[in-house]
Design a protein around this motif. Structure first.
Motif, PDB file in Angstrom:
ATOM      1  N   LEU A 101      -5.410   2.884  -1.491  1.00  0.00           N
ATOM      2  CA  LEU A 101      -6.136   1.855  -0.741  1.00  0.00           C
ATOM      3  C   LEU A 101      -7.351   1.365  -1.511  1.00  0.00           C
ATOM      4  CD1 LEU A 101      -6.653   0.174   1.808  1.00  0.00           C
ATOM      5  CD2 LEU A 101      -7.846   2.170   2.753  1.00  0.00           C
ATOM      6  N   THR A 102      -8.202   2.275  -1.949  1.00  0.00           N
ATOM      7  CA  THR A 102      -9.427   1.853  -2.631  1.00  0.00           C
ATOM      8  C   THR A 102      -9.139   1.200  -3.976  1.00  0.00           C
ATOM      9  OG1 THR A 102      -9.765   4.071  -3.543  1.00  0.00           O
ATOM     10  CG2 THR A 102     -10.876   3.557  -1.468  1.00  0.00           C
ATOM     11  N   GLY A 103      -8.112   1.666  -4.663  1.00  0.00           N
ATOM     12  CA  GLY A 103      -7.781   1.101  -5.964  1.00  0.00           C
ATOM     13  C   GLY A 103      -7.054  -0.227  -5.910  1.00  0.00           C
ATOM     14  N   ASN A 104      -6.578  -0.600  -4.741  1.00  0.00           N
ATOM     15  CA  ASN A 104      -5.808  -1.840  -4.606  1.00  0.00           C
ATOM     16  C   ASN A 104      -6.351  -2.769  -3.526  1.00  0.00           C
ATOM     17  OD1 ASN A 104      -3.243  -1.592  -6.379  1.00  0.00           O
ATOM     18  ND2 ASN A 104      -3.521   0.416  -5.471  1.00  0.00           N
ATOM     19  N   ALA A 105      -7.602  -2.581  -3.132  1.00  0.00           N
ATOM     20  CA  ALA A 105      -8.177  -3.381  -2.041  1.00  0.00           C
ATOM     21  C   ALA A 105      -8.076  -4.879  -2.322  1.00  0.00           C
ATOM     22  CB  ALA A 105      -9.623  -2.977  -1.789  1.00  0.00           C
ATOM     23  N   ASP A 106      -8.430  -5.300  -3.525  1.00  0.00           N
ATOM     24  CA  ASP A 106      -8.361  -6.734  -3.859  1.00  0.00           C
ATOM     25  C   ASP A 106      -6.923  -7.241  -3.792  1.00  0.00           C
ATOM     26  OD1 ASP A 106     -11.091  -6.808  -4.232  1.00  0.00           O
ATOM     27  OD2 ASP A 106     -10.980  -6.712  -6.429  1.00  0.00           O
ATOM     28  N   ARG A 107      -5.998  -6.455  -4.309  1.00  0.00           N
ATOM     29  CA  ARG A 107      -4.578  -6.842  -4.282  1.00  0.00           C
ATOM     30  C   ARG A 107      -4.076  -6.954  -2.848  1.00  0.00           C
ATOM     31  NH1 ARG A 107       0.409  -3.141  -6.299  1.00  0.00           N
ATOM     32  NH2 ARG A 107       2.067  -4.622  -5.817  1.00  0.00           N
ATOM     33  N   LEU A 108      -4.477  -6.030  -1.984  1.00  0.00           N
ATOM     34  CA  LEU A 108      -4.051  -6.063  -0.585  1.00  0.00           C
ATOM     35  C   LEU A 108      -4.640  -7.273   0.141  1.00  0.00           C
ATOM     36  CD1 LEU A 108      -4.379  -2.256   0.119  1.00  0.00           C
ATOM     37  CD2 LEU A 108      -2.258  -3.553  -0.216  1.00  0.00           C
TER      38      LEU A 108
ATOM     39  N   LEU B 225       0.827  -1.206   0.000  1.00  0.00           N
ATOM     40  CA  LEU B 225       0.000   0.000   0.000  1.00  0.00           C
ATOM     41  C   LEU B 225       0.863   1.259   0.000  1.00  0.00           C
ATOM     42  CD1 LEU B 225      -2.631   1.559   0.179  1.00  0.00           C
ATOM     43  CD2 LEU B 225      -2.639   1.098   2.657  1.00  0.00           C
ATOM     44  N   LEU B 226       1.889   1.292   0.819  1.00  0.00           N
ATOM     45  CA  LEU B 226       2.765   2.459   0.873  1.00  0.00           C
ATOM     46  C   LEU B 226       3.434   2.697  -0.476  1.00  0.00           C
ATOM     47  CD1 LEU B 226       3.999   4.755   2.524  1.00  0.00           C
ATOM     48  CD2 LEU B 226       5.789   3.153   3.243  1.00  0.00           C
ATOM     49  N   ASP B 227       3.886   1.638  -1.124  1.00  0.00           N
ATOM     50  CA  ASP B 227       4.509   1.770  -2.438  1.00  0.00           C
ATOM     51  C   ASP B 227       3.528   2.363  -3.446  1.00  0.00           C
ATOM     52  OD1 ASP B 227       6.732   1.244  -4.335  1.00  0.00           O
ATOM     53  OD2 ASP B 227       5.288  -0.160  -5.201  1.00  0.00           O
ATOM     54  N   GLU B 228       2.298   1.863  -3.440  1.00  0.00           N
ATOM     55  CA  GLU B 228       1.280   2.385  -4.356  1.00  0.00           C
ATOM     56  C   GLU B 228       0.954   3.839  -4.038  1.00  0.00           C
ATOM     57  OE1 GLU B 228      -0.036   1.181  -7.122  1.00  0.00           O
ATOM     58  OE2 GLU B 228       1.183  -0.616  -6.942  1.00  0.00           O
ATOM     59  N   SER B 229       0.881   4.179  -2.764  1.00  0.00           N
ATOM     60  CA  SER B 229       0.615   5.549  -2.355  1.00  0.00           C
ATOM     61  C   SER B 229       1.748   6.475  -2.784  1.00  0.00           C
ATOM     62  CB  SER B 229       0.421   5.611  -0.833  1.00  0.00           C
ATOM     63  OG  SER B 229       0.176   6.927  -0.417  1.00  0.00           O
ATOM     64  N   ASN B 230       2.980   6.030  -2.609  1.00  0.00           N
ATOM     65  CA  ASN B 230       4.144   6.826  -3.000  1.00  0.00           C
ATOM     66  C   ASN B 230       4.161   7.139  -4.494  1.00  0.00           C
ATOM     67  OD1 ASN B 230       5.159   7.036  -0.416  1.00  0.00           O
ATOM     68  ND2 ASN B 230       6.589   5.334  -0.647  1.00  0.00           N
TER      69      ASN B 230
END
Length: 113
Positions: free
Chosen positions: A90-97, A29-34
């Motif tokens: 977070l919302t765009g990667n919920a399934d991945r997380l 999540l942090l990587d995606e946010s960054n």
């Protein structure tokens, strides 16, 4: 055939692997946010943290301006950068997380995933 219920052992094993699984998912999540966070000096991105303890985790930024930068949707950003960078990650990667957590727990339980 006798069936034995080992629910307590399974629960303990899951709880034992939860912190590690949440840490891995938090880093994703942090990587995606960054990738979305505004970047001028890099201080905001460098302030990103993942904290996991037991069955809870938090992902955020410690920079003094992180919250304001996140919430100010009217501010201009470089291409590919945006406000709401953590929220949209977070919302765009919920399934991945969710998949990351499940995979990590499965590894902890001795699965092949």
């Amino acid at each position: 055939m006798t069936l034995e219920w080992d629910g307590d052992k399974i629960t303990a094993a899951i709880e034992g692997g939860a912190e590690s699984a949440l840490t891995v998912a938090g880093e994703v999540l942090l990587d995606e946010s960054n990738r979305r966070a505004p970047i001028e000096t890099g201080a905001l991105i460098r302030s990103g943290v993942v904290i996991a303890e037991g069955t809870e985790a938090a992902v955020g930024y410690t920079s003094v301006y992180a919250a304001r930068q996140h919430e100010e949707i009217g501010w201009s950003h470089d291409a590919g950068r945006q406000a709401k960078y953590l929220e949209t990650a977070l919302t765009g990667n919920a399934d991945r997380l969710e998949h990351t957590i499940a995979t990590q727990l499965s590894k902890h339980l001795g699965g092949n995933s």
